[in-house]
Enzyme design. Structure first.
Site, short mmCIF file in Angstrom:
data_model
loop_
_atom_site.label_atom_id
_atom_site.label_comp_id
_atom_site.label_asym_id
_atom_site.label_seq_id
_atom_site.Cartn_x
_atom_site.Cartn_y
_atom_site.Cartn_z
N HIS A 240 0.82 -1.21 0.00
CA HIS A 240 0.00 0.00 0.00
C HIS A 240 0.86 1.27 0.00
O HIS A 240 0.85 2.05 -0.93
CB HIS A 240 -0.88 0.04 1.25
CG HIS A 240 -1.76 -1.16 1.46
ND1 HIS A 240 -2.84 -1.48 0.65
CD2 HIS A 240 -1.72 -2.12 2.41
CE1 HIS A 240 -3.42 -2.57 1.09
NE2 HIS A 240 -2.77 -2.98 2.15
N ASP A 241 1.59 1.48 1.08
CA ASP A 241 2.23 2.77 1.31
C ASP A 241 3.34 3.12 0.30
O ASP A 241 3.47 4.29 -0.08
CB ASP A 241 2.78 2.84 2.75
CG ASP A 241 1.65 2.81 3.78
OD1 ASP A 241 1.91 2.44 4.92
OD2 ASP A 241 0.50 3.16 3.41
#
Ligand code: RIB
Ligand code: CA
Length: 315
Positions: A240-241
């Site tokens: 995600h990040d």
């Protein structure tokens, strides 16, 4: 000129990979990490941020502790995903780096007031409590922000912490509402795109064949993957990040639309939902670039290249 960024983070194995990618890339100057409560409580996230700096050979990088609870509701954490420490999967030594004195919100305000307008990018990859608190306390800093590139939300992918909400937004929907209504330029990396950035066995083994940094990334993604495999039956961990940093480095890897995104703060079943007007039917003004696609091959090639560079430099 390197792009100056502040990463606001709740490490989090995927936060760790995002921070390493940023520190590995000469196009980016990370001014500081500001820790926020999210995946795990603040005393873990600020420690984890310092552990990551030490792993990356950056004992000089300031780490500030920020808000330990959302603006208006109890903290919800995700130890079931990230483990009790938030960085389970690798045992690293207690950091020798000290926490920087002062609150993260004060650092955000002071830095945005000091630096030239339009030269600081905020990269929130946890709940938006620190950012919203800074904007509420010092509205004058909002027009000075170059861009906010955040990981959060979902639309077609719906939610991961509830059927309709993604974790970062769900933990502090009031903060998210403040940020999305602020008028600052926002680019959103929602689950719609991050669920397309799934690690593969060959990629993880490639990381494991590197030095201690690549090995840490491999072990963290192995640990992180088990939750999504059990939940979705999918192979691979969604990174995600790191999508936020990859956007800053190679935006051509991504595509999305400039649309209206509102945050649900009252819904009985939809609290924390990012109501993304992808088909532009609401008549509401656009306020965010909502990313939906990524060239996953290019994304992972970039990660391999940059983590490899960092490993060769400090591994
Ligand atoms: O929903 C994914 C997000 O929640 C990521 O930022 C992950 O680190 C967790 O904070
Ligand atoms: Ca995070």
């Amino acid at each position: 000129m390197a792009r100056k960024i502040i990463i606001d983070t709740d490490p989090g194995q995927d936060d760790a990979v995002a921070i390493l990618l940023a520190l590995a890339s000469p196009e980016i100057e990370v001014l500081a990490l500001t820790a926020v409560a999210g995946n795990v409580p603040l005393h873990h996230t600020e420690r984890n941020a310092r552990v990551i700096c030490e792993l990356a050979g950056r004992p000089d990088l300031p780490v500030y502790a920020g808000c330990d609870a959302p603006l208006a509701r109890p903290l919800v954490t995700a130890e079931h995903v990230h483990g009790k420490t938030g960085l389970d999967g690798v045992t690293l030594p207690e950091p020798g780096i000290a926490l920087s004195p002062g609150h993260a919100v004060d650092f955000l305000i002071e830095t945005l007031r000091r630096e030239q307008p339009g030269t600081i990018t905020l990269v929130p990859i946890g709940p938006l409590t620190n950012i919203a608190t800074a904007f509420q306390r010092a509205p004058d800093i909002v027009p000075r922000v170059q861009e906010i590139v955040l990981m959060g939300g979902a639309y077609f992918e719906v939610g991961n912490v509830t059927p309709t909400a993604e974790f970062n937004i769900y933990v502090d929907p009031e903060a998210a509402r403040i940020v999305f209504a602020s008028g600052a330029p926002i680019t959103v990396m929602p689950l719609d795109v991050t669920h397309r950035a799934l690690t593969s066995r060959p990629w993880v083994e490639g990381m494991r064949a590197m030095g201690r940094i690549g090995q840490a990334v491999a072990s963290w993604t192995d640990f992180f993957e088990r939750y999504d495999r059990e939940k979705y039956g999918s192979e691979g961990a969604p990174l995600h990040d790191p999508c936020t940093i990859a956007w800053l480095l190679k935006p051509q890897l991504f595509s999305g639309r400039y649309i209206n995104v509102e945050i649900e703060t009252r819904g009985e079943y939809t609290l924390g939902m990012t109501v993304a007007d992808w088909w532009r039917v609401s008549g509401r003004d656009p306020n965010a670039t909502f990313i939906r696609e990524v060239d996953a091959e290019g994304f992972f090639a970039l990660l391999t290249e940059r983590i490899g560079d960092l490993d060769r430099r400090v591994g």
